[in-house]
Design a protein around this motif. Structure first.
Motif, PDB file in Angstrom:
ATOM      1  N   VAL A  82       4.904 -22.469  13.269  1.00  0.00           N
ATOM      2  CA  VAL A  82       4.635 -23.897  13.387  1.00  0.00           C
ATOM      3  C   VAL A  82       5.142 -24.564  12.115  1.00  0.00           C
ATOM      4  CG1 VAL A  82       2.838 -25.645  13.681  1.00  0.00           C
ATOM      5  CG2 VAL A  82       2.615 -23.412  14.799  1.00  0.00           C
ATOM      6  N   PRO A  83       5.931 -25.646  12.225  1.00  0.00           N
ATOM      7  CA  PRO A  83       6.538 -26.239  11.028  1.00  0.00           C
ATOM      8  C   PRO A  83       5.538 -26.379   9.884  1.00  0.00           C
ATOM      9  CG  PRO A  83       7.361 -27.333  12.974  1.00  0.00           C
ATOM     10  CD  PRO A  83       6.317 -26.363  13.446  1.00  0.00           C
ATOM     11  N   GLY A  84       5.953 -25.884   8.722  1.00  0.00           N
ATOM     12  CA  GLY A  84       5.087 -25.855   7.569  1.00  0.00           C
ATOM     13  C   GLY A  84       4.566 -24.474   7.250  1.00  0.00           C
ATOM     14  N   ASN A  85       4.603 -23.572   8.209  1.00  0.00           N
ATOM     15  CA  ASN A  85       4.098 -22.218   8.005  1.00  0.00           C
ATOM     16  C   ASN A  85       5.212 -21.294   7.535  1.00  0.00           C
ATOM     17  OD1 ASN A  85       1.665 -23.153   8.864  1.00  0.00           O
ATOM     18  ND2 ASN A  85       1.633 -22.061  10.791  1.00  0.00           N
ATOM     19  N   THR A  86       4.841 -20.294   6.757  1.00  0.00           N
ATOM     20  CA  THR A  86       5.811 -19.322   6.263  1.00  0.00           C
ATOM     21  C   THR A  86       6.148 -18.282   7.313  1.00  0.00           C
ATOM     22  OG1 THR A  86       5.130 -19.605   3.959  1.00  0.00           O
ATOM     23  CG2 THR A  86       6.187 -17.519   4.530  1.00  0.00           C
ATOM     24  N   TYR A  87       5.146 -17.812   8.041  1.00  0.00           N
ATOM     25  CA  TYR A  87       5.347 -16.707   8.980  1.00  0.00           C
ATOM     26  C   TYR A  87       5.086 -17.151  10.417  1.00  0.00           C
ATOM     27  CZ  TYR A  87       5.533 -13.582   4.966  1.00  0.00           C
ATOM     28  OH  TYR A  87       5.906 -12.956   3.803  1.00  0.00           O
ATOM     29  N   PRO A  88       5.875 -16.639  11.372  1.00  0.00           N
ATOM     30  CA  PRO A  88       5.622 -16.952  12.779  1.00  0.00           C
ATOM     31  C   PRO A  88       4.435 -16.168  13.316  1.00  0.00           C
ATOM     32  CG  PRO A  88       7.462 -15.432  12.587  1.00  0.00           C
ATOM     33  CD  PRO A  88       7.065 -15.795  11.189  1.00  0.00           C
ATOM     34  N   GLY A  89       3.870 -16.665  14.388  1.00  0.00           N
ATOM     35  CA  GLY A  89       2.761 -15.986  15.051  1.00  0.00           C
ATOM     36  C   GLY A  89       2.653 -16.451  16.485  1.00  0.00           C
ATOM     37  N   PRO A  90       1.889 -15.735  17.310  1.00  0.00           N
ATOM     38  CA  PRO A  90       1.748 -16.106  18.716  1.00  0.00           C
ATOM     39  C   PRO A  90       0.822 -17.305  18.893  1.00  0.00           C
ATOM     40  CG  PRO A  90       0.397 -14.189  18.228  1.00  0.00           C
ATOM     41  CD  PRO A  90       1.161 -14.498  16.974  1.00  0.00           C
ATOM     42  N   VAL A  91       1.214 -18.215  19.766  1.00  0.00           N
ATOM     43  CA  VAL A  91       0.395 -19.377  20.103  1.00  0.00           C
ATOM     44  C   VAL A  91       0.495 -19.611  21.605  1.00  0.00           C
ATOM     45  CG1 VAL A  91       0.794 -20.465  17.852  1.00  0.00           C
ATOM     46  CG2 VAL A  91       2.248 -21.071  19.779  1.00  0.00           C
ATOM     47  N   LEU A  92      -0.441 -20.393  22.129  1.00  0.00           N
ATOM     48  CA  LEU A  92      -0.375 -20.812  23.525  1.00  0.00           C
ATOM     49  C   LEU A  92       0.605 -21.969  23.660  1.00  0.00           C
ATOM     50  CD1 LEU A  92      -4.060 -20.882  24.838  1.00  0.00           C
ATOM     51  CD2 LEU A  92      -2.218 -19.379  25.596  1.00  0.00           C
ATOM     52  N   ALA A  93       1.365 -21.969  24.735  1.00  0.00           N
ATOM     53  CA  ALA A  93       2.206 -23.107  25.087  1.00  0.00           C
ATOM     54  C   ALA A  93       1.696 -23.643  26.418  1.00  0.00           C
ATOM     55  CB  ALA A  93       3.670 -22.699  25.182  1.00  0.00           C
ATOM     56  N   LEU A  94       1.059 -24.802  26.387  1.00  0.00           N
ATOM     57  CA  LEU A  94       0.442 -25.394  27.568  1.00  0.00           C
ATOM     58  C   LEU A  94       1.417 -26.378  28.206  1.00  0.00           C
ATOM     59  CD1 LEU A  94      -3.080 -26.164  26.041  1.00  0.00           C
ATOM     60  CD2 LEU A  94      -2.331 -24.082  27.216  1.00  0.00           C
ATOM     61  N   SER A  95       1.828 -26.107  29.425  1.00  0.00           N
ATOM     62  CA  SER A  95       2.702 -27.026  30.162  1.00  0.00           C
ATOM     63  C   SER A  95       1.842 -28.103  30.807  1.00  0.00           C
ATOM     64  CB  SER A  95       3.496 -26.279  31.221  1.00  0.00           C
ATOM     65  OG  SER A  95       4.391 -25.351  30.628  1.00  0.00           O
ATOM     66  N   ILE A  96       2.208 -29.357  30.592  1.00  0.00           N
ATOM     67  CA  ILE A  96       1.436 -30.476  31.117  1.00  0.00           C
ATOM     68  C   ILE A  96       2.375 -31.542  31.670  1.00  0.00           C
ATOM     69  CG2 ILE A  96      -0.548 -30.116  29.590  1.00  0.00           C
ATOM     70  CD1 ILE A  96       0.563 -32.247  27.717  1.00  0.00           C
ATOM     71  N   GLU A  97       1.829 -32.411  32.499  1.00  0.00           N
ATOM     72  CA  GLU A  97       2.526 -33.613  32.963  1.00  0.00           C
ATOM     73  C   GLU A  97       1.736 -34.810  32.481  1.00  0.00           C
ATOM     74  OE1 GLU A  97       2.901 -33.221  37.194  1.00  0.00           O
ATOM     75  OE2 GLU A  97       4.692 -31.956  37.046  1.00  0.00           O
ATOM     76  N   VAL A  98       2.410 -35.718  31.784  1.00  0.00           N
ATOM     77  CA  VAL A  98       1.764 -36.871  31.168  1.00  0.00           C
ATOM     78  C   VAL A  98       2.188 -38.135  31.906  1.00  0.00           C
ATOM     79  CG1 VAL A  98       1.542 -38.215  29.042  1.00  0.00           C
ATOM     80  CG2 VAL A  98       1.671 -35.714  28.931  1.00  0.00           C
ATOM     81  N   SER A  99       1.205 -38.928  32.288  1.00  0.00           N
ATOM     82  CA  SER A  99       1.466 -40.215  32.940  1.00  0.00           C
ATOM     83  C   SER A  99       0.857 -41.326  32.102  1.00  0.00           C
ATOM     84  CB  SER A  99       0.859 -40.239  34.348  1.00  0.00           C
ATOM     85  OG  SER A  99       1.464 -39.251  35.169  1.00  0.00           O
ATOM     86  N   VAL A 100       1.626 -42.410  31.924  1.00  0.00           N
ATOM     87  CA  VAL A 100       1.196 -43.529  31.091  1.00  0.00           C
ATOM     88  C   VAL A 100       1.160 -44.796  31.938  1.00  0.00           C
ATOM     89  CG1 VAL A 100       1.701 -44.891  29.033  1.00  0.00           C
ATOM     90  CG2 VAL A 100       2.198 -42.443  29.055  1.00  0.00           C
ATOM     91  N   ALA A 101       0.029 -45.465  31.963  1.00  0.00           N
ATOM     92  CA  ALA A 101      -0.103 -46.696  32.734  1.00  0.00           C
ATOM     93  C   ALA A 101       0.805 -47.781  32.186  1.00  0.00           C
ATOM     94  CB  ALA A 101      -1.556 -47.160  32.707  1.00  0.00           C
ATOM     95  N   ALA A 102       1.199 -48.704  33.058  1.00  0.00           N
ATOM     96  CA  ALA A 102       2.103 -49.780  32.648  1.00  0.00           C
ATOM     97  C   ALA A 102       1.486 -50.665  31.578  1.00  0.00           C
ATOM     98  CB  ALA A 102       2.502 -50.611  33.863  1.00  0.00           C
ATOM     99  N   ASP A 103       0.153 -50.749  31.537  1.00  0.00           N
ATOM    100  CA  ASP A 103      -0.517 -51.585  30.544  1.00  0.00           C
ATOM    101  C   ASP A 103      -1.210 -50.765  29.457  1.00  0.00           C
ATOM    102  OD1 ASP A 103      -2.475 -50.478  32.107  1.00  0.00           O
ATOM    103  OD2 ASP A 103      -3.605 -52.339  32.413  1.00  0.00           O
TER     104      ASP A 103
END
Length: 572
Positions: A520-541
């Protein structure tokens, strides 16, 4: 001496104006930069309440845009630009490696420049190292094409056919700036790559993020334009040639401005063990990486502003002075006794390409130190000699690291005197009851391309381009529905998670999860994380602006803490 403007915004690093000919574009850049830096500031103040104790609500760090700073006290914080961890672990300066070897200075310089010793041994062939805070044993990191240059200063070296150094490019420009600039105008980024690196042969296709499967540019849904590849062929690795390589901005995964803001904010908490020992304080507070020249010293310097070692001294709330940034300081040409073949002062070969030697703040006060973003060290061709013909303390320059050893890096802190003192806390520990920690939000297309693009490295560790992304909030327009996105998160909880953005007008549908590995940007070493797939909807207002995000799994307690500025809602 340039004076900063007085409007309430985060100034670009060194007050760099990259659109002098286009005020509208510069205004767009200023607004985008202020939005991003405000988000980083809020993230730093929030800290990590999700899975750590004594690591949240860093309220002695302040936002300079919402605070009167007229009485602020500047505090320059400096450290050497050469990678301190090389000398610590392999140079016999206190650290340990699994074989107990101590490398000579020439090998340390070679490693800093090339990632290999003078005999060609890469990092993957060197003994593992022991973290002095945790006693964890690991390969030397950070990983990446020049990941070991982790003091917020990176460089690339151009040599002639005889191996003589003809040009060194030093940069401390943060990747968030260049990602922001790309979002405003990719053509400007291309023009600056050409002029800064002196390479008119660079073309737009070299800089865009490519789909590793389809072999075509990836469109960033935030802008509708091709996405930027921060580890492109001209900003990758320590070697510069006519066909590839160069140092345009920072690429080592810990070398980000968002991380620097987080480190400074975390360091504002006084700890029970005091702040006399920089590395012990870092281990206690769990910010940054031990044995770097930078992180322990930065943290201690900030902490001593908040909690002065002398109890009778005044305590200060702290921020990174505006303009926040990381800055190269002018080399000590005389103290290190630079000598040239024709007695030309070596300082004449040092050129500030981006940034400034000096800067005044908005009120006209001189700010301490230099504000250099990119500098070159190069002997003009008409001199008929090279950088390698110059000596430092009698030794010919064979490595750019010899020059890096003669200058410092700087962040500029600002302290505001306080009548009381900050509350002291114990050391940071793992929380007994964890909340899922939101880490980073991507548009799905960018996520797929970045995580599908491998990054070769001399540590021999699998890496992908996701580690060179930034925490800039992706944009979604009012009225858009079912926008495919991916949210990375700590692996906490079981069952189907609920993802929610704060405020009104934004809804989320969870569509799936997988485990991915990256730093994750800022970290020295990589590691396993969850990747959550989502669909985002934004109201017109839906209200415009930044949105924080929370994650919860079935049975987890509330209230949840939102990760600030994960999403940016913009007008259609």
């Amino acid at each position: 001496m340039e004076k900063l403007l007085s409007d309430p915004r985060f100034f670009t690093p060194a007050n760099q104006i990259d659109f002098p000919e286009n005020p509208a574009a510069q205004q767009a850049m200023n607004e985008a930069w202020t939005f991003n830096l405000t988000g980083f500031t809020n993230q730093g103040i929030t800290g990590n309440p999700w899975n750590l104790t004594n690591s949240a609500n860093n309220t002695w760090y302040f936002n300079p845009l919402t605070t009167n700073t007229s009485e602020g006290k500047y505090a320059p914080i400096q450290w050497n630009a050469f990678p301190g961890r090389l000398a610590y672990y392999y140079g016999g300066e206190g650290g340990t490696n699994s074989a107990g070897i101590v490398l000579p200075e020439a090998d340390l310089l070679s490693l800093a420049d090339t990632g290999k010793t003078t005999t060609g041994r890469p990092f993957s062939d060197l003994p593992q190292i022991t973290n002095p805070c945790t006693q964890d044993v690991s390969p030397y990191g950070p990983f990446g094409p020049r990941g070991w240059q982790d003091e917020y200063c990176e460089w690339s070296v151009e040599r002639d056919s005889q191996g003589n150094i003809v040009r060194i490019d030093f940069t401390c420009e943060n990747p968030e700036y260049w990602s922001t600039l790309w979002g405003v105008d990719p053509d400007k980024v291309l023009a600056l790559y050409r002029s800064t690196l002196g390479k008119p042969q660079i073309v737009m296709e070299d800089l865009v993020l490519m789909d590793p499967v389809a072999g075509k540019p990836v469109v960033d849904a935030s802008t509708g334009k091709p996405a930027y590849n921060p580890l492109n062929k001209w900003n990758s690795g320590p070697v510069s040639t006519a066909t590839q390589g160069g140092a345009m901005h920072l690429t080592s995964t810990p070398n980000t401005l968002q991380t620097e803001t987080g480190l400074a904010s975390s360091a504002t908490v006084p700890r029970a063990g005091g702040n006399a020992n920089a590395q012990a304080l870092l281990c206690c507070a769990q910010y940054g990486q031990p044995a770097r020249n930078s992180d322990p010293h930065i943290g201690q310097s900030v902490n001593q502003l908040v909690a002065p070692p002398n109890p009778s001294s005044t305590a200060h709330k702290v921020t990174l002075a505006n303009p926040p940034g990381l800055y190269i300081q002018t080399p000590d040409f005389e103290g290190y006794n630079y000598q040239t073949k024709d007695k030309t002062p070596a300082s004449e070969f040092w050129t500030i390409v981006r940034g400034k030697a000096a800067l005044n703040d908005a009120s006209g006060r001189p700010m301490p130190g230099n504000y250099i973003l990119h500098a070159t060290f190069q002997v003009p061709k008409e001199k008929n000699y090279t950088v390698s013909d110059i000596t430092i303390n009698g030794a010919p320059i064979r490595w750019a690291g010899q020059v890096a050893q003669t200058f410092f890096m700087q962040i500029t802190g600002m302290g505001l005197a306080q009548p009381g003192s900050a509350p002291q806390q114990s050391c940071v520990t793992d929380a007994r009851v964890e909340q899922p920690q939101p880490l980073q939000l991507f548009h799905a297309g960018v996520f797929k391309a970045m995580f599908g693009t491998p990054v070769p490295n001399l540590m021999g560790v699998p890496m992908n381009l996701g580690s060179n992304s930034t925490l800039i909030a992706p944009k979604v327009q009012q009225g858009q529905s079912k926008v495919r996105m991916v949210l990375t998160a700590s692996q906490t909880g079981t069952g189907q998670p609920t993802v929610a953005f704060d405020g009104t007008g934004v809804t989320v549908q969870f569509t799936g999860a997988e485990v991915v590995t990256y730093a994750v940007p800022g970290n020295t070493y990589p590691g396993p994380v969850l990747a959550l797939s989502i669909e985002v909807s934004v109201a017109a207002d839906a209200p415009l602006g930044a949105r924080g995000v929370t994650i919860s799994f079935p049975g987890q307690s509330s209230p949840l803490t939102a990760f600030p500025s994960a999403l940016h809602v913009v007008a259609a």
